[in-house]
Design a protein around this motif. Structure first.
Motif, short mmCIF file in Angstrom:
data_model
loop_
_atom_site.label_atom_id
_atom_site.label_comp_id
_atom_site.label_asym_id
_atom_site.label_seq_id
_atom_site.Cartn_x
_atom_site.Cartn_y
_atom_site.Cartn_z
N CYS A 46 0.95 -1.20 0.04
CA CYS A 46 0.12 -0.08 0.14
C CYS A 46 0.95 1.22 -0.04
O CYS A 46 0.85 2.23 -0.65
N VAL A 47 1.95 1.35 0.79
CA VAL A 47 2.73 2.37 0.82
C VAL A 47 3.57 2.68 -0.46
O VAL A 47 3.87 3.80 -0.91
N ILE A 48 3.97 1.50 -1.00
CA ILE A 48 4.70 1.54 -2.43
C ILE A 48 3.92 1.95 -3.48
O ILE A 48 4.08 3.05 -4.35
N SER A 49 2.39 1.73 -3.30
CA SER A 49 1.55 2.15 -4.43
C SER A 49 1.33 3.55 -4.17
O SER A 49 1.07 4.39 -5.23
N SER A 50 1.35 4.25 -2.94
CA SER A 50 1.09 5.56 -2.76
C SER A 50 2.26 6.37 -3.30
O SER A 50 2.11 7.56 -3.76
N CYS A 51 3.49 5.57 -3.50
CA CYS A 51 4.53 6.61 -4.28
C CYS A 51 4.08 6.93 -5.57
O CYS A 51 4.71 7.88 -6.35
N ARG A 52 3.33 6.14 -6.38
CA ARG A 52 3.12 6.37 -7.76
C ARG A 52 2.13 7.74 -7.65
O ARG A 52 2.48 8.37 -8.72
N ARG A 53 1.36 7.85 -6.71
CA ARG A 53 0.68 9.18 -6.89
C ARG A 53 1.46 10.40 -6.68
O ARG A 53 1.14 11.36 -7.31
N SER A 54 2.42 10.45 -6.05
CA SER A 54 3.33 11.50 -5.77
C SER A 54 4.75 11.33 -6.39
O SER A 54 5.54 12.06 -6.36
N TRP A 57 9.34 7.48 -7.09
CA TRP A 57 9.67 5.92 -7.44
C TRP A 57 10.95 5.85 -6.79
O TRP A 57 10.92 4.41 -6.43
N GLN A 58 11.71 6.63 -6.34
CA GLN A 58 12.76 6.47 -5.42
C GLN A 58 12.60 5.85 -4.16
O GLN A 58 13.18 4.91 -3.57
N GLN A 59 11.58 6.41 -3.38
CA GLN A 59 10.89 6.06 -2.15
C GLN A 59 10.41 4.62 -2.28
O GLN A 59 10.56 3.85 -1.64
N ALA A 60 9.57 4.43 -3.37
CA ALA A 60 9.17 3.00 -3.53
C ALA A 60 10.24 1.97 -3.70
O ALA A 60 10.17 0.83 -3.17
N LEU A 61 11.32 2.16 -4.24
CA LEU A 61 12.42 1.38 -4.39
C LEU A 61 12.98 1.15 -3.02
O LEU A 61 13.48 0.13 -2.68
N GLY A 62 13.12 2.05 -2.35
CA GLY A 62 13.49 2.17 -1.01
C GLY A 62 12.89 1.26 0.05
O GLY A 62 13.40 0.29 0.77
N ILE A 63 11.30 1.56 -0.20
CA ILE A 63 10.36 0.56 0.56
C ILE A 63 10.67 -0.83 0.32
O ILE A 63 10.80 -1.74 1.16
N LEU A 64 10.70 -1.14 -1.16
CA LEU A 64 10.76 -2.62 -1.60
C LEU A 64 12.26 -3.35 -1.13
O LEU A 64 12.04 -4.43 -0.79
N ALA A 65 13.24 -2.49 -1.00
CA ALA A 65 14.56 -3.01 -0.62
C ALA A 65 14.41 -3.24 0.97
O ALA A 65 15.24 -4.03 1.35
N GLN A 66 13.78 -2.40 1.71
CA GLN A 66 13.76 -2.40 2.96
C GLN A 66 12.86 -3.47 3.72
O GLN A 66 12.95 -3.86 4.91
N MET A 67 12.04 -4.04 2.81
CA MET A 67 10.80 -5.15 3.31
C MET A 67 11.54 -6.20 4.16
O MET A 67 11.03 -6.33 5.48
N PRO A 68 12.59 -6.96 3.73
CA PRO A 68 13.01 -8.18 4.45
C PRO A 68 13.68 -7.42 5.73
O PRO A 68 13.56 -8.12 6.66
N ALA A 69 14.59 -6.56 5.75
CA ALA A 69 15.51 -6.06 6.84
C ALA A 69 14.58 -5.53 7.92
O ALA A 69 14.90 -5.72 9.03
N CYS A 70 13.86 -4.53 7.65
CA CYS A 70 13.30 -3.59 8.42
C CYS A 70 12.17 -3.84 8.91
O CYS A 70 11.60 -3.86 10.03
N TYR A 71 11.17 -4.95 8.04
CA TYR A 71 9.88 -5.14 8.53
C TYR A 71 9.65 -6.67 8.49
O TYR A 71 8.57 -7.21 8.75
N SER A 72 10.80 -7.23 8.24
CA SER A 72 10.53 -8.77 8.20
C SER A 72 9.67 -9.60 7.59
O SER A 72 9.10 -10.51 7.78
N VAL A 73 9.31 -9.06 6.39
CA VAL A 73 8.44 -9.65 5.38
C VAL A 73 9.37 -9.50 3.96
O VAL A 73 10.18 -8.73 3.62
N GLN A 74 8.94 -10.63 3.14
CA GLN A 74 9.44 -10.65 1.79
C GLN A 74 8.53 -9.74 0.97
O GLN A 74 7.32 -9.93 1.03
N ALA A 75 9.16 -9.22 -0.15
CA ALA A 75 8.43 -8.58 -1.13
C ALA A 75 7.80 -9.63 -2.04
O ALA A 75 8.12 -10.59 -2.25
N SER A 76 6.42 -9.18 -2.26
CA SER A 76 5.60 -9.99 -2.89
C SER A 76 5.55 -9.66 -4.51
O SER A 76 6.12 -8.36 -4.79
#
Length: 471
Positions: A46-54, A57-76
């Motif tokens: 949901c947060v990555i999708s919000s990057c499209r509206r604003s 794109w760099q924030q989207a890539l950052g969140i995607l890369a941080q998902m395993p380390a910061c939030y303990s979830v794998q990117a889907s």
């Protein structure tokens, strides 16, 4: 406050994150992590999708890369698709393709979906990368209508690859009957023909839509009308194409398709190029009757039509109807018409009014007004025009003299002449600049109109001791 409800119902957090701006959503995600609330793939996506509206794109890539380390979830797959969409929206087609490749490499058995490929093809379409778009389309095992539509759009934006667009449309119609054709796909194909000036193909596509049980809309008719305008100019059919433009407008009215300024502008321009000034003016007036606001293109095309027929009185009437807030092109068309019809007083009057209307005169405004004064032998007035407002009589900043166009060289030569008349001594810098103007003009001598070249030589001779070079 929301920790309790969100702890028992993570879906509630998803609903809230969907409506937040990117920075706020990312901050909420961090607070959820700090509060030991569940953070899952849906929240991050949901947060990555919000990057499209604003366009983040760099924030989207950052969140995607941080998902395993910061939030303990794998990117889907949905997470990657959302990041690709953000990159596509920002014009980062190379990054979108890299993400598509990453899906192949990192998600193992989970292959990219049709959404993944549609997004990547759409990113290529935005950049006009039609070859890559076609490669992606035919590299997918089961393309859908969205992928075909994005690929045809890529052919449109990639320099008018009309034959490729028609080939895709034919392939879609014949080989994949289960894939529904839609108006958007047809409009993209018509636009591809329009970009290439293939007006006959555009009209065939337009008239063939009802047979495919598709109803043409304003985009369909606007693209077809623009194709007729461009194709007529390229193929020397200016005297007849205006009739087709009028037929298209009549068809729209019969089918109750709402027209817009783009449709009318194409028709007016076609009439202008076909020498039909009465039809051009009639269409302009019809726009007001149909509550369609004319643009600067509408007025400039109608006035240019009047110029060819020397109908300066009609241009004067249109000028009084032209609303404020338009750009210089409409006023330039009026000045040019008055100059052509030897109405130098009206040409100068329009030029003098432009700054008060908050419209900055450019070099076209200046050159047209000076031309009108030259025809009337008003040499002193021609020089005085150089002092008006923000007329484009100075060299554009950051450009060398040799890079200037003929109209700009002419304007610069007159400014130097004006400076010389107001000065008691010759400036070495002005002498050098005049010499540069003469050298640049000599290289472009064939691009000057004879009277403009004569004016430039006179101004250079007046501003310096360049008699030999002028000769």
């Amino acid at each position: 406050v929301l920790a309790g409800p969100w702890r028992s119902s993570p879906q509630a957090a998803t609903a809230v994150l969907k409506g937040l701006a990117t920075d706020t959503a990312e901050e909420v995600l961090r607070c959820m992590q700090a509060s030991q609330l569940e953070v899952n793939q849906f929240h991050c996506t949901c947060v990555i999708s919000s990057c499209r509206r604003s366009d983040g794109w760099q924030q989207a890539l950052g969140i995607l890369a941080q998902m395993p380390a910061c939030y303990s979830v794998q990117a889907s797959l949905a997470s990657y698709n959302a990041a690709m969409a953000a990159c596509s929206r920002a014009g980062q087609w190379q990054v979108a393709l890299e993400l598509l490749q990453a899906v192949h490499e990192k998600l193992g058995s989970l292959a990219p979906s049709a959404i993944s490929y549609s997004t990547a093809i759409g990113a290529c379409a935005q950049a006009g990368q039609w070859q890559l778009a076609l490669e992606l389309l035919f590299g997918f095992s089961d393309p859908d209508e969205f992928m075909y539509g994005a690929a045809i759009s890529a052919c449109e934006k990639g320099g008018g690859q009309w034959d490729k667009a028609l080939g895709l449309l034919s392939h879609l119609s014949m080989a994949s009957r289960r894939i529904p054709l839609n108006v958007i796909i047809h409009n993209s194909a018509i636009s591809a023909c329009e970009k290439a000036g293939r007006w006959r193909c555009a009209l065939e596509l337009l008239h063939g839509m009802p047979r495919r049980k598709l109803t043409p809309n304003v985009v369909s008719y606007s693209a077809a009308a623009s194709a007729c305008e461009k194709g007529a100019q390229a193929q020397g059919l200016l005297s007849s194409q205006w009739r087709i433009a009028m037929i298209l407008l009549n068809n729209m009215q019969e089918l109750r398709v709402t027209s817009n300024a783009i449709t009318y502008n194409s028709a007016i321009s076609t009439c202008e190029k076909g020498g039909q000034w009465q039809q051009a003016v009639l269409l302009l007036r019809n726009m007001a009757e149909r509550m369609i606001a004319p643009t600067d293109i509408s007025y400039s095309a109608a006035m240019s039509a009047c110029k060819a027929a020397c109908q300066w009185q009609v241009t004067q009437s249109l000028l009084t109807q032209m609303p404020t807030g338009l750009v210089a092109s409409g006023y330039n068309a009026a000045i040019s018409c008055f100059a052509q019809c030897k109405q130098w007083q009206l040409a100068v009057s329009v030029l003098r009014r432009m700054p008060g209307l908050r419209v900055a005169p450019d070099e076209i405004s200046f050159t047209s007004a000076v031309s009108a004064c030259e025809e009337a032998k008003k040499w002193e007035l021609s020089l005085n025009l150089l002092t008006i407002g923000r007329a484009a009589s100075t060299r554009p900043r950051g450009r060398e003299v040799e890079d200037l166009a003929p109209a700009e060289l002419l304007a610069l030569s007159w400014r130097l002449a004006k400076q010389k008349q107001s000065s008691t001594s010759r400036s070495p810098a002005a002498e050098r600049e005049a010499r540069q103007v003469a050298e640049a003009a000599a290289l472009q001598a064939g691009s000057f109109r004879p009277k403009d070249l004569a004016s430039l030589l006179w101004a250079l001779a007046e501003s310096s001791r360049l008699w030999q070079m002028c000769r």
